[in-house]
Motif scaffolding. Structure first.
Motif, PDB file in Angstrom:
ATOM      1  N   VAL A 174       2.304   6.561   8.614  1.00 41.78           N
ATOM      2  CA  VAL A 174       0.887   6.284   8.387  1.00 41.78           C
ATOM      3  C   VAL A 174       0.563   4.805   8.476  1.00 41.78           C
ATOM      4  O   VAL A 174      -0.593   4.434   8.751  1.00 41.78           O
ATOM      5  CB  VAL A 174       0.416   6.841   7.031  1.00 41.78           C
ATOM      6  CG1 VAL A 174       0.419   8.345   7.047  1.00 41.78           C
ATOM      7  CG2 VAL A 174       1.242   6.294   5.886  1.00 41.78           C
ATOM      8  N   ARG A 175       1.536   3.928   8.264  1.00 37.25           N
ATOM      9  CA  ARG A 175       1.236   2.492   8.361  1.00 37.25           C
ATOM     10  C   ARG A 175       0.893   2.080   9.785  1.00 37.25           C
ATOM     11  O   ARG A 175       0.421   0.966  10.010  1.00 37.25           O
ATOM     12  CB  ARG A 175       2.405   1.672   7.831  1.00 37.25           C
ATOM     13  CG  ARG A 175       3.689   1.774   8.632  1.00 37.25           C
ATOM     14  CD  ARG A 175       4.775   0.934   8.006  1.00 37.25           C
ATOM     15  NE  ARG A 175       6.004   0.934   8.790  1.00 37.25           N
ATOM     16  CZ  ARG A 175       7.104   0.272   8.450  1.00 37.25           C
ATOM     17  NH1 ARG A 175       7.118  -0.438   7.337  1.00 37.25           N
ATOM     18  NH2 ARG A 175       8.188   0.319   9.203  1.00 37.25           N
TER      19      ARG A 175
ATOM     20  N   ARG B 108      -7.908   1.320   4.637  1.00 38.19           N
ATOM     21  CA  ARG B 108      -8.179   1.895   3.306  1.00 38.19           C
ATOM     22  C   ARG B 108      -7.300   1.272   2.255  1.00 38.19           C
ATOM     23  O   ARG B 108      -7.759   0.938   1.158  1.00 38.19           O
ATOM     24  CB  ARG B 108      -7.963   3.407   3.353  1.00 38.19           C
ATOM     25  CG  ARG B 108      -8.228   4.118   2.043  1.00 38.19           C
ATOM     26  CD  ARG B 108      -8.014   5.618   2.188  1.00 38.19           C
ATOM     27  NE  ARG B 108      -8.343   6.323   0.951  1.00 38.19           N
ATOM     28  CZ  ARG B 108      -7.513   6.502  -0.055  1.00 38.19           C
ATOM     29  NH1 ARG B 108      -6.272   6.026   0.015  1.00 38.19           N
ATOM     30  NH2 ARG B 108      -7.890   7.149  -1.146  1.00 38.19           N
ATOM     31  N   ARG B 109      -6.015   1.087   2.544  1.00 37.66           N
ATOM     32  CA  ARG B 109      -5.110   0.507   1.570  1.00 37.66           C
ATOM     33  C   ARG B 109      -5.444  -0.963   1.288  1.00 37.66           C
ATOM     34  O   ARG B 109      -5.341  -1.425   0.150  1.00 37.66           O
ATOM     35  CB  ARG B 109      -3.663   0.625   2.057  1.00 37.66           C
ATOM     36  CG  ARG B 109      -3.144   2.031   2.096  1.00 37.66           C
ATOM     37  CD  ARG B 109      -3.016   2.638   0.730  1.00 37.66           C
ATOM     38  NE  ARG B 109      -1.938   2.042  -0.047  1.00 37.66           N
ATOM     39  CZ  ARG B 109      -1.712   2.269  -1.321  1.00 37.66           C
ATOM     40  NH1 ARG B 109      -2.511   3.070  -2.001  1.00 37.66           N
ATOM     41  NH2 ARG B 109      -0.694   1.699  -1.947  1.00 37.66           N
TER      42      ARG B 109
ATOM     43  N   GLU C  21       5.137   5.680   3.757  1.00 35.04           N
ATOM     44  CA  GLU C  21       4.408   4.959   4.805  1.00 35.04           C
ATOM     45  C   GLU C  21       5.273   4.672   6.024  1.00 35.04           C
ATOM     46  O   GLU C  21       4.756   4.438   7.115  1.00 35.04           O
ATOM     47  CB  GLU C  21       3.873   3.639   4.241  1.00 35.04           C
ATOM     48  CG  GLU C  21       2.754   3.801   3.229  1.00 35.04           C
ATOM     49  CD  GLU C  21       2.368   2.490   2.569  1.00 35.04           C
ATOM     50  OE1 GLU C  21       1.259   2.425   2.012  1.00 35.04           O
ATOM     51  OE2 GLU C  21       3.176   1.537   2.596  1.00 35.04           O
TER      52      GLU C  21
ATOM     53  N   PHE D 195      -3.891   9.852   3.259  1.00 39.49           N
ATOM     54  CA  PHE D 195      -5.137   9.142   3.565  1.00 39.49           C
ATOM     55  C   PHE D 195      -6.187   9.310   2.466  1.00 39.49           C
ATOM     56  O   PHE D 195      -7.170   8.562   2.446  1.00 39.49           O
ATOM     57  CB  PHE D 195      -5.717   9.640   4.897  1.00 39.49           C
ATOM     58  CG  PHE D 195      -4.904   9.266   6.102  1.00 39.49           C
ATOM     59  CD1 PHE D 195      -5.215   8.151   6.869  1.00 39.49           C
ATOM     60  CD2 PHE D 195      -3.801  10.018   6.473  1.00 39.49           C
ATOM     61  CE1 PHE D 195      -4.457   7.805   7.976  1.00 39.49           C
ATOM     62  CE2 PHE D 195      -3.044   9.686   7.577  1.00 39.49           C
ATOM     63  CZ  PHE D 195      -3.364   8.573   8.337  1.00 39.49           C
TER      64      PHE D 195
ATOM     65  N   ARG E 178       5.166   5.642  -2.365  1.00 41.80           N
ATOM     66  CA  ARG E 178       4.289   5.559  -1.204  1.00 41.80           C
ATOM     67  C   ARG E 178       4.842   4.595  -0.152  1.00 41.80           C
ATOM     68  O   ARG E 178       4.745   4.852   1.044  1.00 41.80           O
ATOM     69  CB  ARG E 178       2.885   5.131  -1.632  1.00 41.80           C
ATOM     70  CG  ARG E 178       1.890   5.040  -0.479  1.00 41.80           C
ATOM     71  CD  ARG E 178       0.510   4.665  -0.976  1.00 41.80           C
ATOM     72  NE  ARG E 178      -0.077   5.750  -1.756  1.00 41.80           N
ATOM     73  CZ  ARG E 178      -0.828   6.723  -1.224  1.00 41.80           C
ATOM     74  NH1 ARG E 178      -1.069   6.746   0.079  1.00 41.80           N
ATOM     75  NH2 ARG E 178      -1.335   7.658  -2.007  1.00 41.80           N
TER      76      ARG E 178
ATOM     77  N   ARG F  32      -1.622  14.089   6.104  1.00 44.08           N
ATOM     78  CA  ARG F  32      -3.030  13.746   5.917  1.00 44.08           C
ATOM     79  C   ARG F  32      -3.351  13.443   4.454  1.00 44.08           C
ATOM     80  O   ARG F  32      -4.282  12.677   4.173  1.00 44.08           O
ATOM     81  CB  ARG F  32      -3.930  14.862   6.457  1.00 44.08           C
ATOM     82  CG  ARG F  32      -3.938  14.914   7.974  1.00 44.08           C
ATOM     83  CD  ARG F  32      -4.763  16.046   8.542  1.00 44.08           C
ATOM     84  NE  ARG F  32      -4.636  16.068   9.992  1.00 44.08           N
ATOM     85  CZ  ARG F  32      -5.502  15.492  10.847  1.00 44.08           C
ATOM     86  NH1 ARG F  32      -6.586  14.892  10.375  1.00 44.08           N
ATOM     87  NH2 ARG F  32      -5.293  15.523  12.136  1.00 44.08           N
TER      88      ARG F  32
ATOM     89  N   GLU G 255      -6.904   3.489  10.212  1.00 47.19           N
ATOM     90  CA  GLU G 255      -7.711   3.949   9.074  1.00 47.19           C
ATOM     91  C   GLU G 255      -6.937   3.853   7.767  1.00 47.19           C
ATOM     92  O   GLU G 255      -7.505   3.555   6.724  1.00 47.19           O
ATOM     93  CB  GLU G 255      -8.186   5.392   9.297  1.00 47.19           C
ATOM     94  CG  GLU G 255      -9.249   5.539  10.368  1.00 47.19           C
ATOM     95  CD  GLU G 255      -8.657   5.822  11.734  1.00 47.19           C
ATOM     96  OE1 GLU G 255      -9.375   6.422  12.560  1.00 47.19           O
ATOM     97  OE2 GLU G 255      -7.476   5.441  11.977  1.00 47.19           O
ATOM     98  N   TYR G 256      -5.632   4.108   7.828  1.00 45.02           N
ATOM     99  CA  TYR G 256      -4.835   4.063   6.618  1.00 45.02           C
ATOM    100  C   TYR G 256      -4.670   2.625   6.136  1.00 45.02           C
ATOM    101  O   TYR G 256      -4.863   2.327   4.957  1.00 45.02           O
ATOM    102  CB  TYR G 256      -3.465   4.688   6.848  1.00 45.02           C
ATOM    103  CG  TYR G 256      -2.595   4.689   5.610  1.00 45.02           C
ATOM    104  CD1 TYR G 256      -2.717   5.699   4.659  1.00 45.02           C
ATOM    105  CD2 TYR G 256      -1.666   3.684   5.362  1.00 45.02           C
ATOM    106  CE1 TYR G 256      -1.947   5.710   3.501  1.00 45.02           C
ATOM    107  CE2 TYR G 256      -0.878   3.675   4.207  1.00 45.02           C
ATOM    108  CZ  TYR G 256      -1.028   4.692   3.306  1.00 45.02           C
ATOM    109  OH  TYR G 256      -0.261   4.686   2.177  1.00 45.02           O
ATOM    110  N   THR G 257      -4.326   1.719   7.024  1.00 41.75           N
ATOM    111  CA  THR G 257      -4.109   0.335   6.609  1.00 41.75           C
ATOM    112  C   THR G 257      -5.400  -0.305   6.119  1.00 41.75           C
ATOM    113  O   THR G 257      -5.389  -1.106   5.173  1.00 41.75           O
ATOM    114  CB  THR G 257      -3.506  -0.480   7.761  1.00 41.75           C
ATOM    115  OG1 THR G 257      -4.355  -0.373   8.923  1.00 41.75           O
ATOM    116  CG2 THR G 257      -2.128   0.032   8.139  1.00 41.75           C
TER     117      THR G 257
END
Length: 322
Positions: free
Chosen positions: A310-311, A319-320, A215, A118, A211, A115, A315-317
């Protein structure tokens, strides 16, 4: 295989002093964005130690020299003053349950590390356990050093002595602290992933990773996270992208024997899953404690859940990309 491990140890094992701070700053100046650093402290009831760790990192690596860009404590449900102490010392504190709220959190260290991706932004993510005593900034600068100076390295573990100072051995007894490492993790790695046999502290909680690699990796939610990430990193980027740095001595609180048994079962399960991707016959561990009526069994569920890379999370993609 032995020759390969020996060669790797020669080329990919260093001391923290091998890369002075001025060299790390020069490397950062060449690529400020690509070398941005987030330090993450997963914490559960660590009010006695988390404040000093945060203060040392802020003073030595954010104020004296600008090596660390953000310092985040992820509180996984503390019932003491962990969050208040960490915040007062200068960390940004985020509660585990506030991250990705659509997905209910489960207990476990790996869950917190997953987490944390994120709510951090650094291209290098450095994890540090929050129960360390006599903390030195070398635990951070040492392990981010190879990532800042060598673009081919993607994953760096800290190595150190772990004296056992909990009453089970004479104070300061060297190299006796990593009991689960010596009894479970090291035999597993030597037998099944011999390329990783050169890691001194495969289960250590201090490591830094690019990172872009994190990911791609699944995160076991519990204590198997360190073994799982190390094995999966080997298969994803290869041995030459992995390294370790000697940072001296690690002092921290030690678990009792039954807690170590539960950790060992979780780590074995993590290895078993990666070996076969099959199902455990019984994902449980029964331990025994004596009371006035004799031995009483206590049965615990062994962590069998993992979080996906996470990829794969929208929500992660999003945000990135922003």
């Amino acid at each position: 295989m032995l020759e390969e491990v020996d060669s790797w140890l020669t080329r990919r094992s260093w001391a923290a002093s091998d890369r002075p701070l001025d060299r790390l700053l020069a490397a950062r100046d060449r690529d400020p964005r690509g070398s941005s650093v987030s330090v993450v402290l997963p914490a559960l009831n660590e009010e006695a130690t988390v404040g000093e760790i945060v203060r040392v990192i802020r003073r030595e690596l954010m104020e004296k020299v600008p090596l660390v860009d953000e310092l985040v404590v992820i509180d996984s449900g503390s019932t003491d003053a962990t969050s208040a102490v960490a915040r007062a010392a200068g960390a940004r504190v985020v509660h585990r349950d506030a991250i990705l709220p659509r997905l209910p959190a489960v207990p476990g260290k790996g869950e917190v590390l997953w987490r944390s991706l994120f709510v951090t932004s650094g291209e290098i993510v450095c994890f540090v356990d929050a129960d360390l005593k006599d903390f030195s900034a070398d635990f951070v600068s040492g392990i981010i050093g190879p990532l800042l100076t060598d673009p081919g390295i993607q994953f760096v573990k800290a190595m150190y002595d772990r004296p056992l100072e909990d009453g089970h051995a004479p104070a300061g007894t060297p190299a006796q602290g990593g009991r689960v490492t010596e009894l479970v993790a090291r035999p597993l790695l030597n037998l099944h992933w011999p390329k990783l046999a050169g890691f001194v502290q495969p289960l250590g909680g201090e490591y830094a990773v690019r990172r872009r690699l994190l990911e791609q990796l699944a995160f076991p939610v519990g204590y198997g996270v360190e073994l799982g990430l190390l094995v999966d990193a080997l298969h994803t980027v290869g041995l030459d992208a992995l390294a370790q740095v000697d940072v001296g001595v690690r002092r921290h609180r030690h678990q009792d024997g039954q807690a170590l048994g539960r950790m060992a079962a979780t780590i074995y399960r993590t290895a078993q899953l990666r070996l076969s991707r099959g199902h455990l016959v019984r994902p449980m561990l029964t331990q025994f404690e004596r009371d006035e009526d004799g031995f009483r069994p206590h049965t615990y569920v062994v962590d069998t859940e993992e979080r996906p890379p996470v990829r794969e999370i929208a929500e992660y993609t999003t945000r990135r990309a922003a």
